[in-house]
Design a protein around this motif. Structure first.
Motif, short mmCIF file in Angstrom:
data_model
loop_
_atom_site.label_atom_id
_atom_site.label_comp_id
_atom_site.label_asym_id
_atom_site.label_seq_id
_atom_site.Cartn_x
_atom_site.Cartn_y
_atom_site.Cartn_z
N VAL A 27 8.95 7.80 -15.81
CA VAL A 27 7.75 7.31 -15.14
C VAL A 27 7.15 8.45 -14.32
O VAL A 27 7.86 9.33 -13.84
CB VAL A 27 8.10 6.11 -14.23
CG1 VAL A 27 9.01 6.53 -13.09
CG2 VAL A 27 6.84 5.46 -13.68
N GLN A 28 5.85 8.46 -14.18
CA GLN A 28 5.18 9.49 -13.40
C GLN A 28 5.31 9.18 -11.92
O GLN A 28 5.04 8.06 -11.48
CB GLN A 28 3.70 9.56 -13.79
CG GLN A 28 2.92 10.65 -13.07
CD GLN A 28 1.46 10.68 -13.49
OE1 GLN A 28 1.07 10.01 -14.45
NE2 GLN A 28 0.64 11.43 -12.78
N CYS A 29 5.73 10.16 -11.13
CA CYS A 29 5.91 9.96 -9.69
C CYS A 29 4.84 10.71 -8.92
O CYS A 29 4.39 11.80 -9.31
CB CYS A 29 7.28 10.46 -9.24
SG CYS A 29 8.67 9.50 -9.88
N SER A 30 4.43 10.13 -7.81
CA SER A 30 3.46 10.79 -6.93
C SER A 30 4.18 11.86 -6.11
O SER A 30 5.41 11.96 -6.12
CB SER A 30 2.82 9.76 -6.00
OG SER A 30 3.78 9.32 -5.04
N LYS A 31 3.40 12.63 -5.37
CA LYS A 31 4.03 13.51 -4.39
C LYS A 31 4.68 12.64 -3.31
O LYS A 31 4.27 11.49 -3.09
CB LYS A 31 3.00 14.46 -3.78
CG LYS A 31 2.04 13.80 -2.80
CD LYS A 31 1.09 14.81 -2.23
CE LYS A 31 0.21 14.19 -1.13
NZ LYS A 31 0.97 13.84 0.06
N VAL A 32 5.68 13.16 -2.67
CA VAL A 32 6.42 12.38 -1.68
C VAL A 32 5.60 12.29 -0.40
O VAL A 32 5.32 13.30 0.25
CB VAL A 32 7.80 13.00 -1.40
CG1 VAL A 32 8.54 12.19 -0.34
CG2 VAL A 32 8.62 13.08 -2.68
N CYS A 33 5.21 11.05 -0.05
CA CYS A 33 4.50 10.82 1.20
C CYS A 33 5.48 10.68 2.35
O CYS A 33 6.70 10.53 2.15
CB CYS A 33 3.64 9.56 1.10
SG CYS A 33 2.40 9.62 -0.22
N THR A 34 4.96 10.70 3.57
CA THR A 34 5.83 10.58 4.75
C THR A 34 5.55 9.29 5.53
O THR A 34 6.47 8.69 6.07
CB THR A 34 5.63 11.79 5.68
OG1 THR A 34 6.04 12.99 4.99
CG2 THR A 34 6.47 11.65 6.95
N SER A 35 4.31 8.87 5.57
CA SER A 35 3.95 7.64 6.30
C SER A 35 2.92 6.86 5.49
O SER A 35 1.77 6.69 5.93
CB SER A 35 3.44 7.97 7.70
OG SER A 35 2.35 8.90 7.61
N LEU A 36 3.31 6.42 4.33
CA LEU A 36 2.38 5.77 3.41
C LEU A 36 1.81 4.48 3.99
O LEU A 36 0.67 4.12 3.70
CB LEU A 36 3.09 5.49 2.08
CG LEU A 36 2.23 4.97 0.93
CD1 LEU A 36 1.21 6.02 0.51
CD2 LEU A 36 3.09 4.56 -0.25
N CYS A 37 2.58 3.78 4.81
CA CYS A 37 2.14 2.48 5.33
C CYS A 37 1.27 2.61 6.56
O CYS A 37 0.71 1.61 7.04
CB CYS A 37 3.35 1.60 5.63
SG CYS A 37 4.46 2.30 6.86
N THR A 38 1.13 3.83 7.12
CA THR A 38 0.32 4.01 8.34
C THR A 38 -0.68 5.15 8.15
O THR A 38 -1.79 4.95 7.71
CB THR A 38 1.24 4.27 9.55
OG1 THR A 38 2.13 5.36 9.24
CG2 THR A 38 2.07 3.04 9.89
N GLY A 39 -0.26 6.35 8.49
CA GLY A 39 -1.18 7.48 8.48
C GLY A 39 -1.70 7.86 7.10
O GLY A 39 -2.77 8.45 6.98
N GLU A 40 -0.94 7.56 6.06
CA GLU A 40 -1.36 7.92 4.70
C GLU A 40 -1.76 6.69 3.88
O GLU A 40 -1.69 6.70 2.66
CB GLU A 40 -0.23 8.68 3.99
CG GLU A 40 0.10 10.02 4.66
CD GLU A 40 1.31 10.68 4.04
OE1 GLU A 40 1.24 11.88 3.72
OE2 GLU A 40 2.34 10.00 3.87
N LEU A 41 -2.19 5.65 4.57
CA LEU A 41 -2.56 4.42 3.87
C LEU A 41 -3.74 4.64 2.93
O LEU A 41 -3.87 3.95 1.91
CB LEU A 41 -2.90 3.33 4.90
CG LEU A 41 -3.01 1.90 4.37
CD1 LEU A 41 -1.70 1.44 3.75
CD2 LEU A 41 -3.42 0.94 5.47
#
Length: 651
Positions: A27-41
């Motif tokens: 499966v294709q994976c995104s780059k690893v986020c750090t705060s996907l549910c807040t700052g990187e929403l």
């Protein structure tokens, strides 16, 4: 459509290798986020609006991402919890193979459990003493149709709800369809001044309701009351619990989706034949009383069934199959977990089967404790009580080193008492265990100190029904088993031993065998047996008039079990008239010895010879005998004119 896995390391608290995960689970994976549910929403919003199928590697904040999808007007994404089940662990930096396995499992398309609509209009019956029941009825009467079956002499003072006095004889049904049988029923007469009058008591009354509230404070009216939907119960002395029932009852109005947990194939059921009792495993194990006898098979009330799955685990004929999930879907999940784990470089995977209670323990031990070991792969099910011997053996055949089942306080455990000894006898190893632990830290300590044996060198993929899965898995686990494996009593696999000295080849056992394991030979007196088909239901043993049959619980993994073999045979008797072969020679000779010359029907030698004739010759001989039972009165003489005149006296 491309499937894309969105990764987040939760503020840098876990190690994620997107490249390894992508390679292992395809499966294709995104780059690893750090705060996907807040700052990187905003990144999540952009990905959700793409044409890709999105799976977010976060379980805790799933509600936020669902709300975001609703705001954007797009489909909800999928979710997989890698953090609590793998990343947050003492061995989290080495858990990439487990993360890949969990991600691959989350990508599987699983079947939807069949269901039916249940309609509850809020018709409520409250059973209990008047002092408590009347107050609760008053609270509910504004929005629900309420009837109180008062169990004492308390007089009602309100007519906003109906009141009767009665003794409850029985209760059946569930939400939307309760049925009550009442004795000593007295209905209230609202006419007149002063206290209300009551009608004369009468027995045999029947009533129906959608919701049943039990405040009697005595033995529950149904079995397993905690599992009966629509049945609410509280101690009448606990006023807080009684008040809570008003809220619970109000939530039971509307149309609800009831899962159809199990499917029954009546033609395969070995419950009974010709009035003789056979298998009763499901009847004995069902905790809710949803299963009842219905002639040669059983019947399952889907409204009462709570979905524990124990009946399917113990059914020897696969007449009952579990549908939440089906066994094929469950095996697909286990195979995906094991294969992806090995493909990502993991070794000796262990399977931890758990329910929602176990999932919460895993989350707690991940956040506050040691987390799960790197090789312990959790598999969450709705209930674990239906995870029987076929599923356990299949997991070992898939390549898991061991299988542990984490129990919860509400898990039904009766089936495990029979299933675990059966698995150990078939697998030949003690790599299966029940974990009855409610302390998350103690659970982690147990898993970290477990002995981990070597898994199967060459994993296999068992397919078919549960009996076929068991056989294929056992062949992979016990390749050197040249002799049948002895099994515990009541095992669903085995042989029958026939005492040839007592057996008369009457073939009663053949006519009743529900699976066709016992077979006759139309050309000669012969009893054949195919072991692979035997259910060990005991019908043959029950019906045998000579008590010549004994059940032998065992599992023969060789090809011998797939072909019929002769259990008993004798020489047929030749008809003394036409020479046609019929019956059993020893039986005919035994009958001649006992009846010839002594029984009135066979007193003479000519009569006795009929015993030695085939059906056709016996009929012919009987028809031409002097005492022919088929003969009618002699034919009347034809009357002529001469006969008429001869009788006249004037002639």
């Amino acid at each position: 459509m491309v499937t894309k896995l969105i990764l987040c390391d939760c503020a840098g608290t876990q190690v994620l290798d997107g490249s390894e995960i992508s390679t292992a689970c395809g499966v294709q994976c995104s780059k690893v986020c750090t705060s996907l549910c807040t700052g990187e929403l905003r990144i999540a919003a952009e990905l959700l609006q793409s044409d890709d199928q999105i799976v977010i590697a976060c379980g805790q904040e799933a509600p936020i991402f669902r709300e975001l999808a609703d705001e954007l007007g797009v489909d909800h994404p999928g979710f997989v919890d890698l953090r609590d089940r793998a990343g947050w662990s003492e061995q989290g930096s080495e858990s990439t193979p487990k993360m890949a396995a969990l991600a691959a499992e989350a990508l599987l398309q699983l079947p939807i459990t069949p269901s039916m609509d249940v309609i509850s209009e809020g018709t409520t019956c409250i059973i209990g003493p008047g002092a408590v029941a009347f107050e609760l009825a008053q609270q509910l009467s504004d929005t629900m149709a309420v009837t109180v079956v008062v169990t004492d002499e308390t007089e009602p003072v309100s007519r906003t709800y109906d009141v009767v006095r009665a003794q409850v004889r029985s209760v059946s049904g569930a939400l939307g369809g309760f049925s009550l049988r009442l004795d000593a029923l007295q209905q209230l007469n609202p006419s007149g001044r002063g206290a209300f009058a009551w009608t004369e008591p009468r027995d045999g009354a029947v009533s129906a309701c959608d919701i049943l509230i039990d405040l009697a404070g005595d033995t529950p009216f149904v079995t397993a009351p905690g599992k009966r939907e629509g049945y609410l119960r509280a101690d009448p002395r606990d006023l807080v619990a009684v008040a809570r029932l008003a809220f619970d009852a109000a939530q039971l109005i509307g149309t609800f989706e009831k899962p159809l947990y199990v499917r029954l194939e009546e033609t395969l059921c070995a419950h009974a034949r010709a009035g003789q009792a056979g298998c009763s495993n499901c009847l004995d194990i069902c905790p809710t009383g949803a299963i009842t006898p219905a002639g040669d098979h059983v019947a399952i009330d889907p409204m009462v069934c709570a979905g524990c799955g124990e009946c399917a685990a113990l059914c020897p004929s696969t007449a009952i199959t579990y549908e939440d999930p089906p066994v094929a879907a469950l095996l697909s999940r286990m195979q995906t977990l094991a294969a992806t784990f090995r493909r990502a470089g993991g070794h000796t995977p262990r399977l931890l089967v758990h329910d929602s209670h176990g999932a919460e323990m895993i989350r707690l031990v991940a956040r506050f404790g040691r987390g799960l070991p790197k090789d312990v792969i959790p598999l969450e099910l709705g209930v674990v009580s239906g995870f029987g011997h076929a599923e356990i053996l299949a997991a070992l055949a898939h390549g898991f080193a061991r299988v542990d089942i984490l129990l919860s306080p509400t898990t039904e455990r009766d089936a495990f008492e029979r299933e675990l000894p059966l698995v150990q006898a078939i697998a030949g190893m003690s790599t299966i265990a029940l974990i009855d632990e409610t302390d998350p830290d103690a659970l982690a300590d147990l898993l970290y100190t477990q002995d981990v044996p070597q898994p199967l060198d060459q994993p296999v993929l068992p397919l078919g029904n549960r009996r076929q899965i068991t056989r294929l898995a056992a062949q992979a686990l016990r390749p050197d088993a040249s002799q049948p494996l002895p099994l515990p009593e009541h095992a669903p696999y085995g042989a029958v031993a026939v005492d040839t000295g007592a057996c008369t080849l009457c073939l009663s056992c053949v006519s009743l065998c529900p699976s066709g394991a016992l077979i006759d030979n139309p050309d000669m007196p012969q009893l054949n047996f195919q072991q692979d088909a035997c259910l060990q239901c005991g019908l043959c043993k029950t019906i045998c008039p000579e008590s010549a049959i004994t059940l032998v619980p065992e599992l023969d993994l060789s090809d011998r079990a797939l072909s019929p073999r002769v259990l008993n045979e004798e020489e047929p008797f030749a008809c003394i008239e036409c020479g046609a072969l019929f019956g059993v020679k020893s039986t005919v000779e035994r009958i001649m010895e006992k009846l010839a010359g002594s029984h009135p029907m066979f007193a003479s030698s000519e009569q006795a010879k009929m015993i030695q004739m085939c059906d056709d010759c016996r009929v012919q001989a009987q028809f031409h005998s002097q005492d022919n039972p088929f003969a009618s009165r002699p034919k009347p003489k034809v009357v002529t004119t001469d006969d008429y005149f001869s009788k006249r006296k004037d002639h």
